[in-house]
Design a protein around this motif. Structure first.
Motif, PDB file in Angstrom:
ATOM      1  N   GLY A 102       0.809  -1.207   0.000  1.00  0.00           N
ATOM      2  CA  GLY A 102       0.000   0.000   0.000  1.00  0.00           C
ATOM      3  C   GLY A 102       0.843   1.257   0.000  1.00  0.00           C
ATOM      4  N   ARG A 103       0.137   2.416   0.039  1.00  0.00           N
ATOM      5  CA  ARG A 103       0.804   3.722  -0.071  1.00  0.00           C
ATOM      6  C   ARG A 103       0.966   4.360   1.309  1.00  0.00           C
ATOM      7  N   TYR A 104       2.214   4.805   1.575  1.00  0.00           N
ATOM      8  CA  TYR A 104       2.536   5.591   2.762  1.00  0.00           C
ATOM      9  C   TYR A 104       2.882   7.012   2.313  1.00  0.00           C
ATOM     10  N   GLN A 105       2.429   7.990   3.065  1.00  0.00           N
ATOM     11  CA  GLN A 105       2.722   9.380   2.726  1.00  0.00           C
ATOM     12  C   GLN A 105       3.863   9.883   3.599  1.00  0.00           C
ATOM     13  N   LEU A 106       4.819  10.559   2.950  1.00  0.00           N
ATOM     14  CA  LEU A 106       6.050  10.957   3.625  1.00  0.00           C
ATOM     15  C   LEU A 106       6.335  12.436   3.367  1.00  0.00           C
ATOM     16  N   THR A 107       6.450  13.211   4.444  1.00  0.00           N
ATOM     17  CA  THR A 107       6.744  14.644   4.332  1.00  0.00           C
ATOM     18  C   THR A 107       7.932  15.051   5.202  1.00  0.00           C
ATOM     19  N   GLU A 108       8.703  14.076   5.646  1.00  0.00           N
ATOM     20  CA  GLU A 108       9.925  14.336   6.402  1.00  0.00           C
ATOM     21  C   GLU A 108      11.026  13.421   5.872  1.00  0.00           C
ATOM     22  N   ILE A 109      12.271  13.786   6.163  1.00  0.00           N
ATOM     23  CA  ILE A 109      13.413  12.957   5.777  1.00  0.00           C
ATOM     24  C   ILE A 109      13.515  11.768   6.724  1.00  0.00           C
ATOM     25  N   LEU A 110      13.727  10.591   6.154  1.00  0.00           N
ATOM     26  CA  LEU A 110      13.995   9.397   6.951  1.00  0.00           C
ATOM     27  C   LEU A 110      15.504   9.256   7.095  1.00  0.00           C
ATOM     28  N   TRP A 111      16.031   9.629   8.279  1.00  0.00           N
ATOM     29  CA  TRP A 111      17.465   9.563   8.530  1.00  0.00           C
ATOM     30  C   TRP A 111      17.832   8.156   9.015  1.00  0.00           C
ATOM     31  N   ILE A 112      18.838   7.567   8.395  1.00  0.00           N
ATOM     32  CA  ILE A 112      19.407   6.306   8.877  1.00  0.00           C
ATOM     33  C   ILE A 112      20.854   6.592   9.245  1.00  0.00           C
TER      34      ILE A 112
END
Length: 554
Positions: A102-112
């Protein structure tokens, strides 16, 4: 058919008229043990674990749903996904952060920022996992990560000027950096722009000697080294414009050498991340061959490298909304992945749609990027960018979208490979200046439409439309190699007509073997190097990387 041309020659034109593609049934002469005067790098060390191991599967799982990320509910999932990554980072073992379909909405940076983290979806196609980013990075807080490059762009008057379009704006920091998934070592500085941000280099051991292409070194004192250390070998040019390190990089070329090669002597001009395999007294064996000789005239040393390890991204799609193209260097920041500061990592089975750049890289070693598709109508700056890296393998990349630089070996990249990859829309082989050297285009398929003609009316295409500023010229260093490049003319020529392929200003001592296509090729590659089997497909050895790897494994 075989020809060799020296570096002072401006072009070569060797054409097999009928048939347009022949097949080389024997091994190319460049692979012969008797051909000792033509150095060919061993590219088989590119990729995860120096090419000798498959990427791992992590059994410990944290599901993003456990932190509140629910696909297809119309809500923003950024905070929940970030919480899942933070939880995984605290577990001090290999953890898979798992997404559902499914679809996830992302409006921030995912830092690893920790080792042993994998982000994994349910697949990149129909029924798989999709990350949707409705806004570009220029509307998102990067927590000061790009402060240095912003200052650099202003102070150096990096302005994009297009008079006919009344355009005069500062370059975008997102042309080369940033992504919605961003890996980095917490204390690392993975792209340097200003001296005021320089950190002291932590020297571990001076190296007395070593021969290019071998893995044996003599150090002055091995007491601070241990087996398994992942370090960088640094070479500096402290001898000015005509220094011996420059000759190591470019040979006896008459090409213009840009000022960046000597104006910052405290910054290493060549860097090779590697791992210590064995130590016997002052004799050290490293995992992969030296790219540059080490001796009294060309000194080097082991330096500390701040990095993370065993980081993977796989089995998902990243989708951006349809967005306008604002000219080269004016990108808003629809960038998918910024992979930096990683040793032994991977990105695989990922599709990225409507991006400014799908994948950007910096400061990596032994990373495999495989089974990637970039698509959409939006013109991208890069598809998968390879810059300031060592031993990176890009395998099975399909570029379906228009790009400024399609397959790019960028500043300070070495021993890296684009392999088994295809580009469909006006592709370019971008050797982007900046001391990039010993890189390989391997079994690449390029669909072109000629857009110019020579004086005698031959259809022409500028394939090597490189980027890079004059202060980093020439286009590449010694031993950049092209193997089995398949050029397919899709229009603007008649079957049987020649196609003129142009590289106006590349680099010295290239190796081009097995360039062929569906039209006879007239190659104009400057300044020149070694050419073999023009208009012949090397069907006995389709991939040089695969051939060298199989030979090494034996």
């Amino acid at each position: 058919m075989m020809a060799v041309f020296k570096s002072f020659l401006l072009s070569v034109s060797i054409v097999a008229l009928s048939p347009s593609v022949a097949y080389a049934q024997t091994s190319p002469k460049i692979l012969s043990e008797n051909n000792k005067d033509t150095y060919l790098p061993d590219f088989s060390y590119a990729g995860y674990e120096f090419g000798l191991s498959d990427t791992p599967i992590f059994d410990t799982v944290i599901n993003v749903a456990d932190h509140g990320a629910i696909p297809d509910d119309g809500k923003d999932d950024s905070a929940a996904i970030i919480a899942a990554i933070e939880a995984a980072s605290k577990m001090n073992k290999a953890v898979r952060v798992q997404f559902e379909s499914g679809r996830y909405q992302l409006t921030e940076i995912l830092w690893i920022e920790s080792s042993n983290i994998m982000l994994s979806g349910k697949g990149s196609g129909t029924g798989g996992t999709q990350l949707f980013m409705p806004r570009p990075l220029n509307q998102i807080d990067d927590k000061g990560a790009l402060k240095e490059i912003r200052e650099y762009l202003v102070e150096n008057d990096k302005i994009q000027r297009v008079k006919d379009e009344n355009l005069e704006v500062i370059f975008s920091e997102y042309s080369w950096t940033g992504g919605f998934i961003w890996t980095r070592a917490k204390n690392g500085r993975h792209r340097a722009y200003k001296k005021s941000y320089d950190k002291p280099i932590v020297k571990i051991a001076d190296i007395q000697s070593g021969k290019r292409g071998t893995r044996q070194l003599i150090v002055r004192n091995a007491s601070d080294l241990k087996v398994g250390d992942v370090l960088k070998i640094h070479w500096h040019n402290r001898a000015g414009e005509g220094g011996p390190l420059i000759k190591e990089l470019y040979g006896d070329t008459k090409e213009t050498i840009g000022s960046r090669h000597w104006e910052n002597p405290d910054v290493p001009l060549v860097r090779q991340p590697t791992r210590i395999k064995s130590i016997k007294g002052n004799r050290v064996e490293i995992e992969d061959p030296l790219v540059i000789n080490i001796n009294d005239k060309v000194p080097a040393y082991f330096a500390q490298w701040e990095h993370i390890s065993n980081v993977g991204l796989q089995d998902f799609a990243m989708v951006f909304p349809e967005n306008p193209y604002f000219q080269h260097h004016n990108e808003a920041g629809f960038n998918g992945i910024y992979f930096t500061g990683v040793h032994n990592g991977w990105i695989k089975n990922v599709t990225i749609t409507e991006s400014d750049t799908a994948i950007l890289t910096d400061d990596l070693a032994n990373v495999t990027i495989s089974n990637i598709v970039t698509d959409g109508a939006h013109k991208a700056h890069y598809s998968v960018h390879v810059g300031s890296v060592h031993n990176v393998l890009v395998d099975n990349l399909e570029v379906k979208n228009p790009t400024q630089h399609t397959f790019s070996f960028n500043t300070l990249s070495s021993k890296s490979v684009y392999k088994n990859s295809t580009a469909w829309i006006n592709p370019t082989l971008d050797q982007h200046s900046g001391a990039n050297h010993q890189n390989l285009y391997d079994n690449i398929k390029l669909h072109i439409t000629p857009n110019e003609k020579t004086a005698d009316g031959t259809p022409s295409y500028e394939l090597y439309k490189a980027g890079g500023a004059p202060y980093w010229w020439p286009g590449h260093g010694r031993y950049n190699t092209q193997w089995n490049i398949n050029i397919l003319v899709d229009g603007a020529s008649t079957p049987g007509d020649k196609i003129h392929i142009v590289g106006k200003s590349e680099g010295p001592e290239s190796r081009i073997v097995g360039m062929h296509g569906n039209r006879p090729i007239d190659l104009d590659y400057r300044p020149g190097g070694y050419l073999e089997s023009l208009n012949q497909s090397i069907d006995t050895i389709p991939s040089l990387h695969s051939y060298q790897l199989a030979k090494r494994k034996k």
